[in-house]
Design a protein around this motif. Sequence first.
Motif, mmCIF file in Angstrom:
data_model
loop_
_atom_site.group_PDB
_atom_site.id
_atom_site.type_symbol
_atom_site.label_atom_id
_atom_site.label_comp_id
_atom_site.label_asym_id
_atom_site.label_seq_id
_atom_site.Cartn_x
_atom_site.Cartn_y
_atom_site.Cartn_z
ATOM 1 N N GLN A 142 68.126 52.429 69.771
ATOM 2 C CA GLN A 142 67.611 53.651 70.169
ATOM 3 C C GLN A 142 68.538 54.879 70.030
ATOM 4 N N VAL B 181 63.594 51.613 76.995
ATOM 5 C CA VAL B 181 64.552 51.547 78.409
ATOM 6 C C VAL B 181 64.293 53.134 78.895
ATOM 7 N N ILE C 43 67.510 49.036 73.528
ATOM 8 C CA ILE C 43 68.565 50.126 73.869
ATOM 9 C C ILE C 43 69.615 50.380 72.760
#
Length: 305
Positions: free
Chosen positions: A117, A173, A114
């Motif tokens: 990202q 995620v 995450i």
Amino acid sequence: MTGQLHGKVALVAGATRGAGRGIATELGAAGATVYGTGRSTRAQRSDYDRPETIEDTADLVTRAGGRGIAVRVDHTEPDQVRELVQRIESEQGRLDILVNDLGGEHLMDWHKPIWEQDLHKGLQRLRVGIEAHLITSHFALALLIKRPGGLVVELTDGTAEVHERYYRSEGGVFFDIVKVAAHRLARAQGEELKQHGGTAVSLTPGWLRSEMMLELFGVTEANWRESTTAPVGFGISESPQFVGRAVVALATDPELARWNEESLSSGQLAKVYGFTDVDGSQPDAWRYIQEVEWRGKRGNPADYR
């Protein structure tokens, strides 16, 4: 199943390509009137920047035997969705099938945690994959419940069982949350629809031979088995028509309500209803993925078709 949906009206939200196009086309082959929405038109491409258009999908629906109607809609914009449903009601007076296939696959950030990202893309994926589904259902279900027997299909990637056991780390995620949310959306809508005679399910295809996937591996639907770059698992892949036939099977089932709130797959429903993919096989991609790929075992995809 030709003609079994004559007189029925469907809205496929996200019908430009992939599963949405396959579902729209198969609903048309069964005789339905299909409103196919998306943001890519012959006049203007969306941020996907791909050649497929909603007008092309509408033409496929009509050639298959139904009536295809293309409407440009951004389903994250409530006013546009409200106008769409008002148009369907004024033109048809009914809505029998809603397919929510809004996902934003162009927003993927593969194999990243995450903190690596792209946050903007991740939050936009939540908007398209969850918020847009809620907006669409908010307006569309008020029309759908006017007649008993309505069907809502929340498209996802993986069954509820898969999502309970595995974190879909390949997509990260944001991808995982969107795909899990489809099951809860189906359950919530199923609870609210059943008193009106309606049914809601979540439905996943297997490894889909979408336009983008075929392009990635340098093949077409006509010669997909000949790819020299695709992994072995590509052998279990299925055409978009396969999941479309799953939706038609549900929509034409007189005992549809038995599936309310269930998490289903195209391979599972093929065995129940007896339909096949375009090559005559019944690929069970999720069984192959769980039993072979995710366990690092050797296995022949042909044994799962």
